[in-house]
Design a protein around this motif. Structure first.
Motif, PDB file in Angstrom:
ATOM      1  N   GLY A   1      11.189  -0.060  -0.341  1.00 43.83           N
ATOM      2  CA  GLY A   1      10.248  -0.168  -1.604  1.00 43.83           C
ATOM      3  C   GLY A   1       8.913   0.465  -1.111  1.00 43.83           C
ATOM      4  O   GLY A   1       8.219   1.112  -2.253  1.00 43.83           O
ATOM      5  N   SER A   2       8.378   0.025  -0.230  1.00 45.69           N
ATOM      6  CA  SER A   2       7.095   0.390   0.262  1.00 45.69           C
ATOM      7  C   SER A   2       7.114   2.009   0.368  1.00 45.69           C
ATOM      8  O   SER A   2       6.064   2.628   0.135  1.00 45.69           O
ATOM      9  CB  SER A   2       6.504  -0.108   1.490  1.00 45.69           C
ATOM     10  N   PHE A   3       8.070   2.381   0.911  1.00 42.83           N
ATOM     11  CA  PHE A   3       8.170   4.044   0.937  1.00 42.83           C
ATOM     12  C   PHE A   3       8.267   4.552  -0.372  1.00 42.83           C
ATOM     13  O   PHE A   3       7.404   5.627  -0.755  1.00 42.83           O
ATOM     14  CB  PHE A   3       9.476   4.323   1.628  1.00 42.83           C
ATOM     15  N   TYR A   4       9.180   4.355  -1.161  1.00 43.72           N
ATOM     16  CA  TYR A   4       9.265   4.726  -2.653  1.00 43.72           C
ATOM     17  C   TYR A   4       7.811   4.558  -3.300  1.00 43.72           C
ATOM     18  O   TYR A   4       7.419   5.547  -3.842  1.00 43.72           O
ATOM     19  CB  TYR A   4      10.266   4.018  -3.305  1.00 43.72           C
ATOM     20  N   GLU A   5       7.200   3.547  -3.066  1.00 35.51           N
ATOM     21  CA  GLU A   5       5.617   3.360  -3.880  1.00 35.51           C
ATOM     22  C   GLU A   5       4.787   4.354  -3.245  1.00 35.51           C
ATOM     23  O   GLU A   5       4.192   4.868  -4.063  1.00 35.51           O
ATOM     24  CB  GLU A   5       5.322   2.095  -3.380  1.00 35.51           C
ATOM     25  N   CYS A   6       4.868   4.732  -2.159  1.00 35.65           N
ATOM     26  CA  CYS A   6       3.706   5.705  -1.410  1.00 35.65           C
ATOM     27  C   CYS A   6       4.104   7.403  -1.925  1.00 35.65           C
ATOM     28  O   CYS A   6       3.587   8.171  -1.530  1.00 35.65           O
ATOM     29  CB  CYS A   6       3.588   5.718  -0.165  1.00 35.65           C
ATOM     30  N   LEU A   7       5.343   7.456  -2.287  1.00 32.18           N
ATOM     31  CA  LEU A   7       5.536   8.846  -2.717  1.00 32.18           C
ATOM     32  C   LEU A   7       4.851   9.529  -3.593  1.00 32.18           C
ATOM     33  O   LEU A   7       4.419   8.702  -4.787  1.00 32.18           O
ATOM     34  CB  LEU A   7       7.294   9.007  -2.951  1.00 32.18           C
ATOM     35  N   ASP A   8       4.730  10.877  -3.862  1.00 31.41           N
ATOM     36  CA  ASP A   8       3.829  11.630  -4.814  1.00 31.41           C
ATOM     37  C   ASP A   8       4.783  11.262  -6.111  1.00 31.41           C
ATOM     38  O   ASP A   8       6.019  11.370  -6.033  1.00 31.41           O
ATOM     39  CB  ASP A   8       3.970  12.847  -4.387  1.00 31.41           C
TER      40      ASP A   8
END
Length: 320
Positions: free
Chosen positions: A172-179
């Motif tokens: 979830g944190s990874f997805y949140e930081c995606l462009d």
């Protein structure tokens, strides 16, 4: 001094729960004191005590919760795997590389579209993500072959290997930081709507699923949704209502999690049969325990709106 099983039974009787005989004593021993009484004496929060009078009711609540977790587990895991795969494909296409360092520079760049205080917060989230990923690699390099293989070969660890050992919270944190362009590619591939900020809503759904998944995996109580770690963005309910035509979604009962699971499964191309099996399995469990539990207990956990919601959900599956 720790209580013996006999003294725990006496404590239950003193609390107004009738429990007697070797059969109920064995059942209490098998399911444990927490699940056998502590975990099921209230609905949602301790102040909302259930009017329990007999240990058979406690055992029925335990069985209801256990069967729900068994029903949900494989579906939640399948959705988690699919979400990671949709994201992995979009990231590889965007960064044109599987190396994490390339993805870090090119694709994990949501903060660049922010300004002022929002920029700072987004930048900090990205830095925390870096720390999470470094920790994932460090703590898995000895016990997980997929990480250790690249370590031993002195090669960069590809993003797909990191995804293998990510928790849903890390993801979830990874997805949140995606462009945002990468998020848009993901929600378009899944088939989510254009008009309800699906990029943000998918993030909310991931974190909603994270709490749910962890409760299931760690044998927490799920039937009264006490596992929620925070409020769920109302935009998730709005999106689900528009897409499924199911009303009164607010995630205050477990039925709304079934709606979320079915929605994601259908959008990801799971068959209608698979989705109908989930709904039918849920209905069958509820019907069994609606007959076994007193209505003044059952109604505190399962809302009267459940039947109408499931009827609308079946229609969504049939039409989808």
């Amino acid at each position: 001094m720790p209580k013996t099983l006999n003294s725990l039974m006496k404590h239950l009787r003193d609390s107004g729960i009738d429990i007697n005989g070797s059969g109920q004593k064995r059942r209490l021993k098998n399911i444990g004191y927490y699940h056998g009484y502590k975990g099921y004496r209230f609905a949602g929060k301790a102040a909302n005590r259930l009017p329990l009078t007999d240990f058979s009711q406690v055992a029925a609540l335990y069985d209801l919760d256990t069967q729900l977790k068994a029903l949900f587990y494989s579906r939640v895991m399948a959705i988690e795997t699919a979400l990671k795969n949709y994201t992995l494909e979009a990231v590889l296409r965007d960064a044109k590389s599987e190396a994490f360092e390339d993805i870090w520079r090119k694709s994990l760049a949501d903060y660049r579209s922010c300004t002022g205080g929002t920029y700072r917060k987004a930048w900090e989230k990205r830095q925390r993500l870096r720390g999470e990923i470094d920790s994932i690699i460090f703590y898995n390099h000895k016990s997980r072959d997929v990480i250790g293989h690249f370590r031993d070969a002195d090669k960069d660890i590809p993003i797909w290997a990191i995804f293998e050992v990510m928790t849903l919270g890390n993801f979830g944190s990874f997805y949140e930081c995606l462009d945002r362009r990468v998020k848009t590619a993901i929600v378009r591939d899944i088939g989510m709507p254009f008009n309800l900020d699906s990029e943000q809503r998918l993030k909310d759904m991931i974190f909603t699923l994270k709490d749910f998944r962890n409760a299931i995996a760690h044998n927490g109580v799920v039937l009264d949704v006490r596992f929620q770690s925070g409020s769920i963005n109302t935009g998730v309910a709005q999106l689900l209502k528009q897409e499924t035509c199911v009303g009164k979604i607010d995630f205050t009962d477990i039925t709304d999690y079934v709606i979320l699971l079915v929605y994601l499964m259908r959008r990801m191309g799971f068959t209608k049969t698979e989705c109908k099996q989930l709904v039918a399995g849920y209905e069958a469990i509820l019907e069994r325990y609606r007959s076994e539990l007193p209505i003044n207990i059952y109604s505190k956990l399962i809302k009267t709106s459940t039947r109408g919601k499931l009827t609308a959900l079946r229609q969504f599956v049939s039409n989808g």
